[in-house]
Design a protein around this motif. Sequence first.
Motif, mmCIF file in Angstrom:
data_model
loop_
_atom_site.group_PDB
_atom_site.id
_atom_site.type_symbol
_atom_site.label_atom_id
_atom_site.label_comp_id
_atom_site.label_asym_id
_atom_site.label_seq_id
_atom_site.Cartn_x
_atom_site.Cartn_y
_atom_site.Cartn_z
ATOM 1 N N ALA A 307 0.830 -1.211 0.000
ATOM 2 C CA ALA A 307 0.000 0.000 0.000
ATOM 3 C C ALA A 307 0.863 1.258 0.000
ATOM 4 C CB ALA A 307 -0.930 -0.001 1.215
ATOM 5 N N ALA A 308 1.948 1.232 0.778
ATOM 6 C CA ALA A 308 2.851 2.387 0.814
ATOM 7 C C ALA A 308 3.519 2.591 -0.541
ATOM 8 C CB ALA A 308 3.906 2.195 1.905
ATOM 9 N N ALA A 309 3.892 1.491 -1.213
ATOM 10 C CA ALA A 309 4.515 1.601 -2.538
ATOM 11 C C ALA A 309 3.541 2.178 -3.554
ATOM 12 C CB ALA A 309 5.020 0.233 -2.992
ATOM 13 N N HIS A 310 2.288 1.755 -3.510
ATOM 14 C CA HIS A 310 1.279 2.299 -4.430
ATOM 15 C C HIS A 310 1.080 3.793 -4.193
ATOM 16 C CE1 HIS A 310 -0.714 -1.894 -5.227
ATOM 17 N NE2 HIS A 310 0.433 -1.722 -5.859
ATOM 18 N N ALA A 311 1.092 4.202 -2.929
ATOM 19 C CA ALA A 311 0.958 5.631 -2.621
ATOM 20 C C ALA A 311 2.143 6.417 -3.176
ATOM 21 C CB ALA A 311 0.839 5.833 -1.109
ATOM 22 N N ALA A 312 3.333 5.831 -3.089
ATOM 23 C CA ALA A 312 4.523 6.499 -3.627
ATOM 24 C C ALA A 312 4.406 6.688 -5.131
ATOM 25 C CB ALA A 312 5.774 5.693 -3.276
#
Length: 716
Positions: A307-312
């Motif tokens: 999820a953090a990677a998608h936000a990035a």
Amino acid sequence: MKQANWIGVLLSLAAATVAVRAVDRTKTIQATGPNVVQSVVDAIEEKCIFPNDRLFIRRMAYVETEDGKDSSTFRPGFYGGIWQVTKSNYEATRLCKGNQLAEACSKIKKEFKIDWQKTKWEDLLKPFYSGLAAYLSLFLHQSTIPGRPADQEKVWMKVFHPKNFNATRSFSEVSTSSCNGNADVVFLLDESGSVGKSNFDKVKDFLTKTVSKLVIGPDNTRISFVKFGAMTTVVSYLNADNSSSQVKTTISNLMYRGGGTPTDKGINAVVNDVFTTKNGAKETKDAPRILVLVTDGQSDNNQRTVAAAHAAKAHKISIVSVGVGSGIDYDELRQMAEKCNLVFTLDSFDDFDNFIYQLTKKTCDAKAHISFKPSDGNGTSSNETISKTVTIKGNEEKGGVTLDPDNSTEGHTIVIESNCAVVKIYGSYDNENPSESMFQISGTASDGRPIVLFVKADKDGKPLFLSYKATKVNRTDKVCFNESSFVMRINKGKKEAVDILCDENGSLRNCTSVDIIQNKWQDKICTRASDVSVIGNPCTPDRLRAKKLFFPHPNDNSKFLKCDLKGRVYVIICPVGLFYEPGRDSCGTETNLPDTKERLNSGNNPCTHEAVMQHRMYFPYPANHHYYIQCDQWGGAWIVPCSSNEVWSQRLTQCIPENVEVKSPCTDEARAAGQFFFPYPPDKHKFIHCKNDNSFVIQSCGNMVYDPVVHNCLPG
């Protein structure tokens, strides 16, 4: 033609060579050269049909034929092409037998619409087919590829030249080269307990090698470091180190602490802290953003990490995933990376050398992002213009931008004006790195001959990728002040119809395309009839020396005047609905300044060209410490008030409560102990974040409260 030496006019007109026919030299018989070879390799690797070959195929093209330049490449009766694939090796691949080869042939048919079983050996005269045959032959006989060039040569001889062969070139001759890019790059480093101090020291050696291949500086590549383990630490921000030696000092001072693998917290720190303009990151239109994650194992929580990677990625950050050792989770690395070809798995911390080439190339090829506001439900929107100025620092400048897709049906107009430079631009919706070997759109701009392109906003949801190559031109007939540059303006919306007239022997007539293409228009006046009689030339030598090049139009605020460095004046027409703003040298208001502001009209303006280029945008306002000065991107100075009961702190470059002294807890002892976060006494909703040089910034938790025990913001 009547000579008009006192005035020249530039209008929004296609005044330069523009090609809209797609070109693909990778599928042209007997096309050669390093650009063609690199385009073949890029196109195949992008689809991830084959495992990472660690530069084997790229090196092989050079060793076999010097990228096709060898005079014996296309000899009579031999059709192996640039990679010199023999008929027997080719026929073995054409059978598509075996699980691995059958799967590769199936993917080739799906991705490239090539039925490999129906190809002929003669097709290998086309570079793309020769490259595919080389990949298929390699992985038919060799499942794993060593990293060292010397070991790769042994594999090459075994697979492609089992009999005696005298090579005149070496695999080691294809090496990394320095990059003059301008990307913002953050290295996110795993310092969990499984890494260990000895391997962490090897990571530091790898980082030092990588930095040596990049040109570091405020206008070039900038580097930041973030660590995650027992706690997440921003070691340095992007504007902290301005030279390679400074970055290497930061690397040598990296300390290992151990801990878990909270990868998601590390990514979140990069997105929410490092890649913010307030902490020195450039706007996405000015510099691409790259996050390089180096880890040796699985994260503590896969769901939060992905999820953090998608936000990035939603913040226009390109992620490169690097897994080292035997404990990695490849699926997780792939889920985090921007694309499949940005996932790297290395056998050990000793196997970094070949990855340096890939990372350097990624940094050089990375593109800034141009994003417009979304259109309304009908696919229409008000006109919006985004400008990007590129200064040519050496003799040549390469780079590119990605025009992000939107739901507009109107398309975009791209204008490129050059000053003492020749700019070649290539565009593609299908290839991320368009070049002279592979493009769908191209054009060339030179002094007095701009490019004007009207393009689709996107193609089936795919963005438009633009690459440029700008070369300095030293002209004896032009005053360049040792400066070469170009401006790229992208306007959202349909191109305008402009009435253009030519002055021929005192009589006005409509300008034709021949006038423009043959470049005869530089000696004419091309403008509206009403402009001809009213415009004087403001481009005096004194103003040119002072670099005062922009002036309001005398009777039409939808236009303005621009001088070139030879003393000619141009009439620039603003896009429909926008008007020239004196002091901003532009149409419309491109600024993120607060509404409660007023221009600084007297006193010394701290917003110098050097300050803006170094992203120093905030200064004290000497007349009243309840205010501060904020610079805009054009060098304008604006007086901005602090909130009630707050005063400006230049040390912190932000407003703080009046009569409150904030003592710095950032000491060498605290840094040695790994303590970088502290409570902010005046406000529990904020905390102090120490930087690597023991300075600090005050950061906000929003509606949450800072907890000094867990060093994080928690619900209040």
